[in-house]
Design an enzyme around this catalytic site. Structure first.
Site, PDB file in Angstrom:
ATOM      1  N   HIS A  95      -0.596  10.822  15.337  1.00 41.97           N
ATOM      2  CA  HIS A  95      -0.215  11.527  16.561  1.00 41.97           C
ATOM      3  C   HIS A  95      -0.682  12.969  16.473  1.00 41.97           C
ATOM      4  O   HIS A  95      -0.656  13.567  15.408  1.00 41.97           O
ATOM      5  CB  HIS A  95       1.312  11.499  16.769  1.00 41.97           C
ATOM      6  N   GLU A 127       3.630   3.563  20.149  1.00 37.86           N
ATOM      7  CA  GLU A 127       2.969   2.392  20.702  1.00 37.86           C
ATOM      8  C   GLU A 127       3.126   1.146  19.836  1.00 37.86           C
ATOM      9  O   GLU A 127       3.012   0.030  20.324  1.00 37.86           O
ATOM     10  CB  GLU A 127       1.500   2.719  20.967  1.00 37.86           C
TER      11      GLU A 127
HETATM   12  C1  LIG Z   1      -3.345   9.449  18.371  1.00 37.60           C
HETATM   13  C2  LIG Z   1      -4.599  10.071  17.767  1.00 37.60           C
HETATM   14  C3  LIG Z   1      -5.700  10.027  18.823  1.00 37.60           C
HETATM   15  C4  LIG Z   1      -4.313  11.516  17.387  1.00 37.60           C
HETATM   16  O1  LIG Z   1      -5.480  11.984  16.870  1.00 37.60           O
HETATM   17  P1  LIG Z   1      -5.846  13.514  16.558  1.00 37.60           P
HETATM   18  O2  LIG Z   1      -4.668  14.377  16.486  1.00 37.60           O
HETATM   19  O3  LIG Z   1      -6.913  13.910  17.510  1.00 37.60           O
HETATM   20  O4  LIG Z   1      -6.389  13.379  15.118  1.00 37.60           O
HETATM   21  P2  LIG Z   1      -7.852  13.000  14.735  1.00 37.60           P
HETATM   22  O5  LIG Z   1      -8.387  11.983  15.683  1.00 37.60           O
HETATM   23  O6  LIG Z   1      -8.587  14.271  14.575  1.00 37.60           O
HETATM   24  O7  LIG Z   1      -7.608  12.330  13.333  1.00 37.60           O
HETATM   25  C5  LIG Z   1      -7.489  13.068  12.145  1.00 37.60           C
HETATM   26  C6  LIG Z   1      -7.975  12.195  11.013  1.00 37.60           C
HETATM   27  O8  LIG Z   1      -7.001  11.169  10.807  1.00 37.60           O
HETATM   28  C7  LIG Z   1      -7.600   9.890  10.950  1.00 37.60           C
HETATM   29  N1  LIG Z   1      -6.732   9.044  11.747  1.00 37.60           N
HETATM   30  C8  LIG Z   1      -5.952   9.463  12.788  1.00 37.60           C
HETATM   31  N2  LIG Z   1      -5.298   8.404  13.288  1.00 37.60           N
HETATM   32  C9  LIG Z   1      -5.664   7.335  12.571  1.00 37.60           C
HETATM   33  C10 LIG Z   1      -5.336   5.973  12.627  1.00 37.60           C
HETATM   34  N3  LIG Z   1      -4.500   5.499  13.556  1.00 37.60           N
HETATM   35  N4  LIG Z   1      -5.893   5.136  11.751  1.00 37.60           N
HETATM   36  C11 LIG Z   1      -6.727   5.604  10.819  1.00 37.60           C
HETATM   37  N5  LIG Z   1      -7.095   6.879  10.700  1.00 37.60           N
HETATM   38  C12 LIG Z   1      -6.567   7.739  11.579  1.00 37.60           C
HETATM   39  C13 LIG Z   1      -8.878  10.097  11.735  1.00 37.60           C
HETATM   40  O9  LIG Z   1      -9.817   9.125  11.392  1.00 37.60           O
HETATM   41  C14 LIG Z   1      -9.282  11.482  11.356  1.00 37.60           C
HETATM   42  O10 LIG Z   1     -10.067  11.411  10.211  1.00 37.60           O
HETATM   43  P3  LIG Z   1     -11.578  12.045  10.283  1.00 37.60           P
HETATM   44  O11 LIG Z   1     -11.345  13.520  10.379  1.00 37.60           O
HETATM   45  O12 LIG Z   1     -12.185  11.588   9.007  1.00 37.60           O
HETATM   46  O13 LIG Z   1     -12.202  11.455  11.493  1.00 37.60           O
HETATM   47  C15 LIG Z   1      -5.048   9.282  16.518  1.00 37.60           C
HETATM   48  O14 LIG Z   1      -4.056   9.336  15.531  1.00 37.60           O
HETATM   49  C16 LIG Z   1      -5.403   7.833  16.830  1.00 37.60           C
HETATM   50  O15 LIG Z   1      -6.550   7.565  17.190  1.00 37.60           O
HETATM   51  N6  LIG Z   1      -4.449   6.866  16.673  1.00 37.60           N
HETATM   52  C17 LIG Z   1      -4.706   5.500  17.000  1.00 37.60           C
HETATM   53  C18 LIG Z   1      -4.528   5.258  18.503  1.00 37.60           C
HETATM   54  C19 LIG Z   1      -3.103   5.306  18.940  1.00 37.60           C
HETATM   55  O16 LIG Z   1      -2.201   4.774  18.308  1.00 37.60           O
HETATM   56  N7  LIG Z   1      -2.893   5.958  20.075  1.00 37.60           N
HETATM   57  C20 LIG Z   1      -1.566   6.148  20.651  1.00 37.60           C
HETATM   58  C21 LIG Z   1      -1.086   7.560  20.508  1.00 37.60           C
HETATM   59  S1  LIG Z   1       0.600   7.750  21.013  1.00 37.60           S
END
Ligand SMILES: CC(C)(COP(=O)(O)OP(=O)(O)OC[C@H]1O[C@@H](n2cnc3c(N)ncnc32)[C@H](O)[C@@H]1OP(=O)(O)O)[C@@H](O)C(=O)NCCC(=O)NCCS
Length: 395
Positions: free
Chosen positions: A277, A339
């Site tokens: 998140h 989720e």
């Molecule tokens: C929710 C989300 C978009 C938040 O992302 P964010 O704050 O932008 O963080 P980032 O996308 O920059 O992720 C940071 C790192 O953690 C990793 N990471 C984050 N969520 C992850 C997950 N669910 N599974 C595996 N790795 C994850 C990313 O790969 C990233 O690594 P990188 O820098 O090598 O690419 C992200 O955690 C995600 O994609 N989750 C899965 C989708 C999901 O459940 N969405 C519902 C949200 S309520």
């Protein structure tokens, strides 16, 4: 390749009207873009506040109409106010025959796209105009009228039926579930859906709420502002994860497969849906609340879901600590988000997975509506800057 991107001394570094050099934050992370009295997400403490109340307490004890009224008025209703508000939402939620026919034409399309198009078409048919230059109350009434239609839109799209005008004095949550499943739901199932709808109704300046406020800030009509919010939900990073969470549980199939499956996904660079998140650095309180609901439901998926959740948390923690060691810095913890347990709860009450995003939309639309109303009442056009990374013309 121009390497101006991060160099504040370059002439194409953005500056504000007052000449201040602006800094760049990818994804606007850490940027405060508006004030709101509607909700507060405490990412470090793992708390969600809705208009002065703990969201978990509200979700466990109140109805969706009470919380909607709370967001709208800034306080919980008394019995007479609640009665009037419930009646208003119910009567606004009845779709006229010509709009039912319009929505029916969209059946068969991907459900969330159809929802987005239906809402946009209804706003257009009703002739909603840009709010700028009109009394705020007119636009706020239009918002309420559109939001109240969500259960009927989903019912018509999903079943092709004309929604029954009255459903035994059913509230918003019951009408929603009844419309989707086609049968009067049990009290427990209504309560489970109502808990979910309250937990997800508003959540700070998330992507869809921001999109709605940005559109509203231009003076756009409220149908366009809500449609902008719905548009953002088609991506799995915001609101689209519960369906893929069920796909994950289907693929894992039995608890002893979880570890190998999760490791293989991460090794292949796939993100685990329902984890991570932007704001929470500890457990998402909404997820913990929905996990308790899922435990009470005690459905056939519960054991597999618990083992899968724990396995994902273990493997993600292992990966993150290896990464921290390799990079020599702290990396963020990846915890379960709302989720994951949403998927288990909604499946148990009979909502098909292809309607999970529409169900989220039927909840968050209330938050978008209240944010749009807030924007209208204290508007400033959103207009951030960008750092130009292309070449400059030869002088
Ligand atoms: C929710 C989300 C978009 C938040 O992302 P964010 O704050 O932008 O963080 P980032 O996308 O920059 O992720 C940071 C790192 O953690 C990793 N990471 C984050 N969520 C992850 C997950 N669910 N599974 C595996 N790795 C994850 C990313 O790969 C990233 O690594 P990188 O820098 O090598 O690419 C992200 O955690 C995600 O994609 N989750 C899965 C989708 C999901 O459940 N969405 C519902 C949200 S309520």
């Amino acid at each position: 390749m121009n390497n101006n991107t991060n160099n504040p001394s370059n002439s194409n570094t953005p500056s504000t009207a007052s000449g201040t050099v602006a800094s760049f934050s990818p994804g606007l992370e850490g940027v405060v873009a508006c004030k709101t009295r509607l909700s507060h997400v405490d990412g470090a403490g793992g708390k969600l506040v809705l208009a002065g109340h703990n969201a978990i307490t509200l979700a466990e004890n109140n109805t969706i109409e009470e919380v909607w009224f709370l967001l709208h008025e800034g306080r919980l209703p008394n019995a007479a106010e609640l009665h009037a508000f419930r009646n208003r939402i119910e009567s606004l939620g009845q779709m006229p025959a010509d709009e039912i026919n319009l929505v029916k034409k969209l059946r068969g399309a991907e459900p969330l796209s159809a929802f987005r198009t239906a809402l946009s078409a209804i706003a257009n048919k009703r002739g909603y105009k840009p709010w700028l230059g009109r009394p705020a109350k007119e636009a706020i009434d239009e918002i309420m009228a559109l939001c109240a239609l969500a259960p009927a839109i989903v019912e018509v799209l999903h079943t092709g039926r004309r929604p029954r005008l009255k459903k035994d004095n059913a509230g918003y949550a019951e009408r929603y579930l009844w419309g989707v499943t086609g049968k009067k739901p049990t009290k427990d199932d209504v309560r489970a859906v109502e808990t979910y709808l309250i937990l997800t109704m508003d959540h700070g300046l998330n992507a869809s709420t921001f999109a709605s406020r940005v559109a509203a800030s231009t003076g756009a009509d409220v149908g366009a502002a809500i449609t902008s919010g719905i548009g953002t939900l088609s991506g799995p990073l915001h609101g689209g994860a519960p369906g893929p969470v069920l796909d994950m549980l289907d693929s894992i199939a039995s608890p002893d497969q979880a570890d190998a499956w999760v490791r293989a996904q991460l090794a292949g660079g796939t993100r685990l849906m329902g984890f991570g998140h932007r704001i929470y650095r500890t457990d998402d309180p909404r997820s913990m609340c929905l996990k308790r609901v899922a435990e009470r439901q005690n459905g056939p998926r519960i054991e597999l879901a618990k083992v899968t959740e724990q396995t994902c948390l273990n493997v993600l923690a292992e990966k993150q600590s290896q990464r921290a060691a390799a990079e020599g810095k702290a990396v963020r913890a990846l915890r379960v988000n709302v989720e994951f347990w949403t998927a288990v709860v909604l499946e148990h009450v009979g909502i098909p997975r292809q309607l999970f995003s529409s169900t989220f939309c039927a909840s968050r639309i209330i938050g978008w509506g209240e944010h749009i109303a807030e924007q209208i009442q204290d508007n400033k056009l959103f207009r951030p800057l960008s750092t130009y990374t292309g070449d400059m013309p030869a002088e």
